[in-house]
Design a protein around this motif. Structure first.
Motif, PDB file in Angstrom:
ATOM      1  N   LEU A   1    -110.099  77.255 -11.941  1.00 11.83           N
ATOM      2  CA  LEU A   1    -109.978  78.729 -11.533  1.00 11.83           C
ATOM      3  C   LEU A   1    -110.509  79.611 -11.580  1.00 11.83           C
ATOM      4  O   LEU A   1    -110.611  80.691 -11.843  1.00 11.83           O
ATOM      5  N   ARG A   2    -111.575  78.896 -12.998  1.00  8.69           N
ATOM      6  CA  ARG A   2    -112.235  79.241 -14.226  1.00  8.69           C
ATOM      7  C   ARG A   2    -113.707  80.047 -13.046  1.00  8.69           C
ATOM      8  O   ARG A   2    -113.606  79.511 -12.178  1.00  8.69           O
ATOM      9  N   ASN A   3    -114.325  80.781 -13.416  1.00  7.89           N
ATOM     10  CA  ASN A   3    -115.617  81.551 -13.058  1.00  7.89           C
ATOM     11  C   ASN A   3    -116.095  79.663 -13.419  1.00  7.89           C
ATOM     12  O   ASN A   3    -116.326  79.176 -13.693  1.00  7.89           O
TER      13      ASN A   3
ATOM     14  N   ARG B   1    -119.064  80.077 -13.900  1.00  8.23           N
ATOM     15  CA  ARG B   1    -120.470  80.573 -15.000  1.00  8.23           C
ATOM     16  C   ARG B   1    -119.309  80.293 -16.431  1.00  8.23           C
ATOM     17  O   ARG B   1    -119.542  81.100 -17.568  1.00  8.23           O
ATOM     18  N   CYS B   2    -118.343  80.364 -15.904  1.00  9.17           N
ATOM     19  CA  CYS B   2    -117.157  79.703 -17.629  1.00  9.17           C
ATOM     20  C   CYS B   2    -117.898  79.230 -18.786  1.00  9.17           C
ATOM     21  O   CYS B   2    -118.215  78.086 -18.413  1.00  9.17           O
ATOM     22  N   PRO B   3    -117.484  79.768 -19.607  1.00 10.47           N
ATOM     23  CA  PRO B   3    -118.631  78.734 -21.010  1.00 10.47           C
ATOM     24  C   PRO B   3    -117.738  78.778 -21.888  1.00 10.47           C
ATOM     25  O   PRO B   3    -118.098  78.835 -22.742  1.00 10.47           O
ATOM     26  N   ALA B   4    -116.286  78.269 -21.807  1.00 12.65           N
ATOM     27  CA  ALA B   4    -115.070  77.542 -21.996  1.00 12.65           C
ATOM     28  C   ALA B   4    -115.915  76.783 -22.508  1.00 12.65           C
ATOM     29  O   ALA B   4    -116.875  75.027 -22.385  1.00 12.65           O
TER      30      ALA B   4
ATOM     31  N   LYS C   1    -112.992  81.508 -23.655  1.00 11.68           N
ATOM     32  CA  LYS C   1    -113.325  81.856 -24.408  1.00 11.68           C
ATOM     33  C   LYS C   1    -113.066  84.084 -24.057  1.00 11.68           C
ATOM     34  O   LYS C   1    -113.033  84.441 -24.904  1.00 11.68           O
ATOM     35  N   ARG C   2    -112.300  84.091 -23.436  1.00 13.33           N
ATOM     36  CA  ARG C   2    -111.969  85.470 -23.351  1.00 13.33           C
ATOM     37  C   ARG C   2    -112.596  85.747 -22.844  1.00 13.33           C
ATOM     38  O   ARG C   2    -112.729  87.602 -23.134  1.00 13.33           O
ATOM     39  N   CYS C   3    -114.115  85.475 -21.990  1.00 14.31           N
ATOM     40  CA  CYS C   3    -115.283  86.091 -22.291  1.00 14.31           C
ATOM     41  C   CYS C   3    -114.598  87.127 -20.721  1.00 14.31           C
ATOM     42  O   CYS C   3    -115.910  88.270 -20.631  1.00 14.31           O
ATOM     43  N   GLY C   4    -113.466  87.166 -20.194  1.00 14.70           N
ATOM     44  CA  GLY C   4    -113.411  88.989 -19.029  1.00 14.70           C
ATOM     45  C   GLY C   4    -113.997  87.878 -17.902  1.00 14.70           C
ATOM     46  O   GLY C   4    -113.758  88.631 -16.533  1.00 14.70           O
ATOM     47  N   ARG C   5    -114.480  86.936 -17.032  1.00 14.31           N
ATOM     48  CA  ARG C   5    -115.445  86.506 -16.573  1.00 14.31           C
ATOM     49  C   ARG C   5    -114.158  86.754 -14.841  1.00 14.31           C
ATOM     50  O   ARG C   5    -113.844  86.609 -13.854  1.00 14.31           O
ATOM     51  N   CYS C   6    -113.000  85.196 -15.497  1.00 14.19           N
ATOM     52  CA  CYS C   6    -111.980  85.465 -14.332  1.00 14.19           C
ATOM     53  C   CYS C   6    -110.755  86.103 -14.724  1.00 14.19           C
ATOM     54  O   CYS C   6    -110.819  86.664 -15.856  1.00 14.19           O
TER      55      CYS C   6
HETATM   56  S1  SF4 Z   1    -111.744  84.519 -19.093  1.00 14.15           S
HETATM   57 FE1  SF4 Z   1    -114.081  83.375 -18.998  1.00 14.15          FE
HETATM   58  S2  SF4 Z   1    -114.269  81.897 -20.655  1.00 14.15           S
HETATM   59 FE2  SF4 Z   1    -111.459  82.175 -20.128  1.00 14.15          FE
HETATM   60  S3  SF4 Z   1    -111.802  80.771 -17.644  1.00 14.15           S
HETATM   61 FE3  SF4 Z   1    -112.363  82.614 -17.467  1.00 14.15          FE
HETATM   62  S4  SF4 Z   1    -114.804  81.994 -17.724  1.00 14.15           S
HETATM   63 FE4  SF4 Z   1    -113.652  80.813 -19.071  1.00 14.15          FE
END
Ligand code: SF4
Length: 231
Positions: free
Chosen positions: A106-108, A110-113, A123-128
């Motif tokens: 489900l993540r983007n 480029r998710c940095p988790a 990391k609540r980066c906001g990409r998804c």
């Molecule tokens: S909000 Fe950012 S860190 Fe969290 S799951 Fe989505 S892409 Fe990954």
């Protein structure tokens, strides 16, 4: 002696034919109930359907195929059946004893988790919208994990001993997850993703919320409950 063996073999043969006939009749009844349920959108005799379809899954798959029922349709029916059967019991379990497992797809992309022993840590980066959804679900009292691999769910169930779980994923994953929950003695509910694949899949968050809110008193639902925007 020969006569005794002949009688024994005849008896075994008759029993085998009788068993096959019983299985065929039960399978045909299950087939009729399943098709009627799918066509009408209502579940007929779910307490008969569920154990029957599980016990005769191989035969039923062959029969469904023979009448032109697609695998996806059948899996969807299994999931709907499981959810309907479990909804009441799920609603009775306190939210603190429920856990949600989200698929990592489900993540983007480029998710940095970070990958941790407790799964992927958003990391609540906001990409998804996953981070936003986790905040909301945790706010309701849920323990939420992003699943990095197949053995993870069993490990977390062993560690945290929830009494109920919600699994999100594609049809096959959710069906397997519901069966696993059954085997572990947990009440499982499934939410099927809108888009299949391994990267940037989609789920209807509102459907997940509908399930997550089952049994929660209105007072437990924050007034500012914020449903994440659908992607
Ligand atoms: S909000 Fe950012 S860190 Fe969290 S799951 Fe989505 S892409 Fe990954």
């Amino acid at each position: 002696m020969n006569q005794t063996f002949a009688t024994l073999f005849q008896l075994i043969g008759e029993l085998a034919v009788l068993t096959a006939l019983v299985v065929l009749v039960v399978a045909l009844v299950l087939l009729a109930l399943t098709l009627a349920s799918i066509r009408s959108g209502r579940l007929y005799f779910p307490s008969l359907l569920r154990p029957g379809l599980t016990a005769l899954e191989g035969v039923m798959r062959a029969l469904f195929k023979a009448v032109g029922l697609e695998d996806q349709e059948m899996l969807g029916f299994f999931v709907k059946l499981g959810n309907t059967m479990n909804a009441q019991a799920f609603a009775e379990i306190p939210v603190g004893e429920r856990t949600i497992f989200l698929p990592q797809c489900l993540r983007n992309a480029r998710c940095p988790a970070d990958l941790t022993p407790e799964g992927l840590r958003c990391k609540r980066c906001g990409r998804c919208t996953v981070g936003e959804a986790i905040d909301t679900l945790e706010g309701l009292g849920y323990r939420v994990f992003i699943v990095p691999g197949s053995s993870f769910i069993k490990r977390m169930v062993k560690k945290y001993r929830p009494h109920a779980l919600i699994g999100v994923g594609c049809l096959a994953e959710v069906k397997e997850g519901l069966e696993m929950a059954d085997r572990l003695g947990l009440i499982g509910m499934g939410v099927v993703s809108l888009k299949e694949g391994c990267v940037e899949t989609l789920v209807d968050w509102n459907t997940l919320y509908e399930v997550a809110l089952l049994g929660l008193p209105p007072s437990a639902v924050p007034e500012d409950l914020h449903l994440p925007a659908e992607e």
